[in-house]
Design an enzyme around this catalytic site. Structure first.
Site, mmCIF file in Angstrom:
data_model
loop_
_atom_site.group_PDB
_atom_site.id
_atom_site.type_symbol
_atom_site.label_atom_id
_atom_site.label_comp_id
_atom_site.label_asym_id
_atom_site.label_seq_id
_atom_site.Cartn_x
_atom_site.Cartn_y
_atom_site.Cartn_z
ATOM 1 C CG ASP A 286 -1.785 1.157 1.331
ATOM 2 O OD1 ASP A 286 -2.767 1.260 0.642
ATOM 3 O OD2 ASP A 286 -1.387 2.028 2.445
ATOM 4 C CD GLU B 216 16.811 -13.471 1.743
ATOM 5 O OE1 GLU B 216 16.241 -13.658 2.903
ATOM 6 O OE2 GLU B 216 17.686 -12.663 1.634
#
Length: 563
Positions: free
Chosen positions: A232, A286
């Site tokens: 956001d 990751e």
């Protein structure tokens, strides 16, 4: 009708044989949790309610659900004011409910994307409570605090300091929701900055401790199986470190929105934002590498195309999907949309995957913006353009804005800037599931009023009607899913003439022609070759063959399998 000169000749997409990440072929479905399904009779939607409706979403054919904020919150801005980034607002359920939702979604091969709100917290967040407790507190620098009275000039190119003898706000920066973006804290005598409500103070993302705390929140949800995040207010995460005033905008005070009076040069889209994006992306990558399932990073970015595409990153380590909202604001005219496709595709970096959005919780509903007849054209456009489409709940049944009586207004934006039509309640009303009391959404009074036509416009009625807009969405999504030309292929060309927009997409030995009449008069489109209508906004056209000319009724569109 002779063909117009192509506004776009050839746009190359990835080879159909190349591996594609799930988010590249996915259809994303946004859920506003307060309004999707109430499971406990309090008039507000919740997580168990979403779980109850997963089978519907699987039938519809979407691949991922994006859930607007569900974190603990005082609800000053309905969840976008967060008090705990690793918890669940009791109104929506518990962490157990969330884990169950993720488990059930994954069992149905649905991905789960969470809203991440990094720009600001709630004023009630423990971090802010500590930050405001004294100027010497270790968390003071976790937020943006400034003395009143002396700051830089509002002349963009000037380094001259200008005194504000009244001791007012440090800069001229304004809130997205109206009024000053600075609020005075009487206890410490300094102002704090808030891009939105005073109840939503902005975090200081230049502080490494803030970064680490917020990145830990990402890891918390990734550990629980979340497949990605929609970030956001991404462009607002870093502010000018020289605290310069924003210059006047071209629109000035003529806009309905007071925020538009200034150009947010020093409060949005600062160069350092991309450094934060890369760090977030590395965390997601990751997890993707560890599990073998890529995670997706989506950025909320209301920016010009040339700035929007910069958020892919020069090295491909930015957002996989910087949200492209331009169809929402572009005039609904064939040549304008053709030009938009051309400019967007031309601006994409080599590693950039396109995406398109036609509706969300901050914009008027499709049916209200375009009219009921063109909502079918909009569905066909969104689901056949190259790239990842995002649907907003309820658009698949043609829900319009719902008028909100003055006494039931909830949106703080409307309350702070009354009479400007800025309130977002009308596009956030409850999902209409059936014709029972409460529209199948709730057994009690819903938090926002239902549309007057919910007994006729609902999922139960439309699933039985093969000519409904819901059935059209279902057919389009199924065709897109099984057709490589539509979910990963290139454009052969994009053209427009009069009110007709047409483009052809291909991959391997497939070619599909999409012809859309954006006008209210009959039209025709000439094209070389033969084909058969695979999906039409008017279902009776499906299976119809043609040679040379495609004729269209007013507000009609067709997807044609060529050859």
């Amino acid at each position: 009708m002779s063909e117009a000169k192509p506004s776009l000749d050839v746009v190359t997409g990835p080879e159909a044989s190349a591996p594609v990440a799930w988010w590249q072929h996915a259809v994303v479905y946004q859920i506003y949790p307060r309004s999707f399904q109430d499971s406990n009779g309090d008039g507000v939607g919740d997580l168990p309610g979403i779980t109850q409706r997963l089978d519907y979403l699987r039938w519809l054919g979407v691949d991922a659900i994006w859930i607007s904020p569900i974190y603990p919150s005082p609800m000053a801005d309905f969840g976008y004011d967060v008090t705990d980034y690793t918890g669940i607002e009791p109104m929506f359920g518990t962490l157990h409910d969330f884990d169950h939702l993720v488990e059930e979604a994954h069992r149905r091969h649905l991905k789960v994307i969470l809203d991440y709100v990094p720009n600001h917290t709630s004023i009630e967040h423990p971090w802010f409570q500590e930050s405001r407790s004294s100027r010497d507190h270790p968390k003071r620098d976790w937020y943006l605090w400034k003395d009143p009275g002396v700051e830089t000039s509002n002349v963009e190119t000037s380094d001259v300091e200008t005194s504000r003898p009244d001791g007012g706000p440090p800069t001229n920066w304004v809130s997205n929701f109206g009024g000053h973006a600075w609020s005075l804290d009487p206890q410490t005598g300094q102002y704090y900055y808030h891009a939105y409500l005073p109840e939503q103070p902005d975090l200081n993302w230049r502080n490494p401790a803030v970064q680490e705390a917020m990145f830990d929140a990402l890891r918390f949800w990734l550990d629980r199986g979340v497949d990605g995040f929609r970030v956001d207010a991404l462009r607002q995460m870093i502010k000018d470190d020289q605290w310069r005033d924003n210059p006047p905008s071209d629109e000035g005070p003529t806009s309905q929105n007071p925020y538009d009076a200034l150009k947010p040069l020093y409060t949005t889209d600062r160069p350092e934002v991309m450094d934060l994006v890369r760090k977030m992306r590395r965390i997601l990558d990751e997890y993707g590498a560890r599990t073998g399932m890529p995670r997706v990073l989506i950025g909320e970015l209301y920016l010009r195309i040339e700035r929007l595409v910069a958020y892919y990153g020069e090295d491909g380590e930015g957002c996989q999907l910087p949200f492209n909202f331009h169809l929402i604001s572009t005039p609904w005219k064939a040549p304008v949309i053709a030009d938009l496709i051309q400019r967007y595709e031309a601006a994409l970096p080599p590693h950039g995957w396109p995406n398109w959005v036609l509706g969300n919780h901050d914009q008027h509903r499709l049916a209200t913006r375009l009219g009921a007849a063109q909502t079918r054209i909009a569905a066909m456009l969104l689901l056949t353009l190259r790239g990842t489409p995002t649907l907003y709940y309820g658009d698949e049944i043609g829900m319009p804005d719902v008028p909100i009586p003055e006494g039931r207004v909830q949106d703080p934006w409307e309350k702070r800037v009354p009479g400007r039509g800025l309130g977002r309640d009308p596009e956030r009303t409850p999902m209409q599931w059936d014709n029972t009391k409460g529209a199948g959404f709730t057994t009690e009074v819903p938090w926002l009023p239902l549309a007057d036509d919910f007994e006729q416009r609902n999922v139960a009625v439309q699933r039985k009607d093969h000519d409904s807009i819901l059935s059209l969405y279902h057919r389009l999504i199924q065709l897109r899913r099984r057709t490589s030309a539509l979910h990963r292929g290139a454009y052969d060309w994009v053209k427009s003439q009069g009110h007709v927009l047409a483009y052809q997409r291909s991959a391997e030995d497939q070619a599909y022609l999409i012809v859309l009449n954006l006008g209210d008069q009959p039209a025709a489109w000439n094209v070389e070759g033969t084909g058969k209508v695979a999906v039409g906004t008017h279902r009776q056209r499906e299976g119809e063959g043609f040679s040379g000319t495609v004729t269209l009724a007013p507000n009609e569109g067709v997807v044609v399998r060529m050859g």
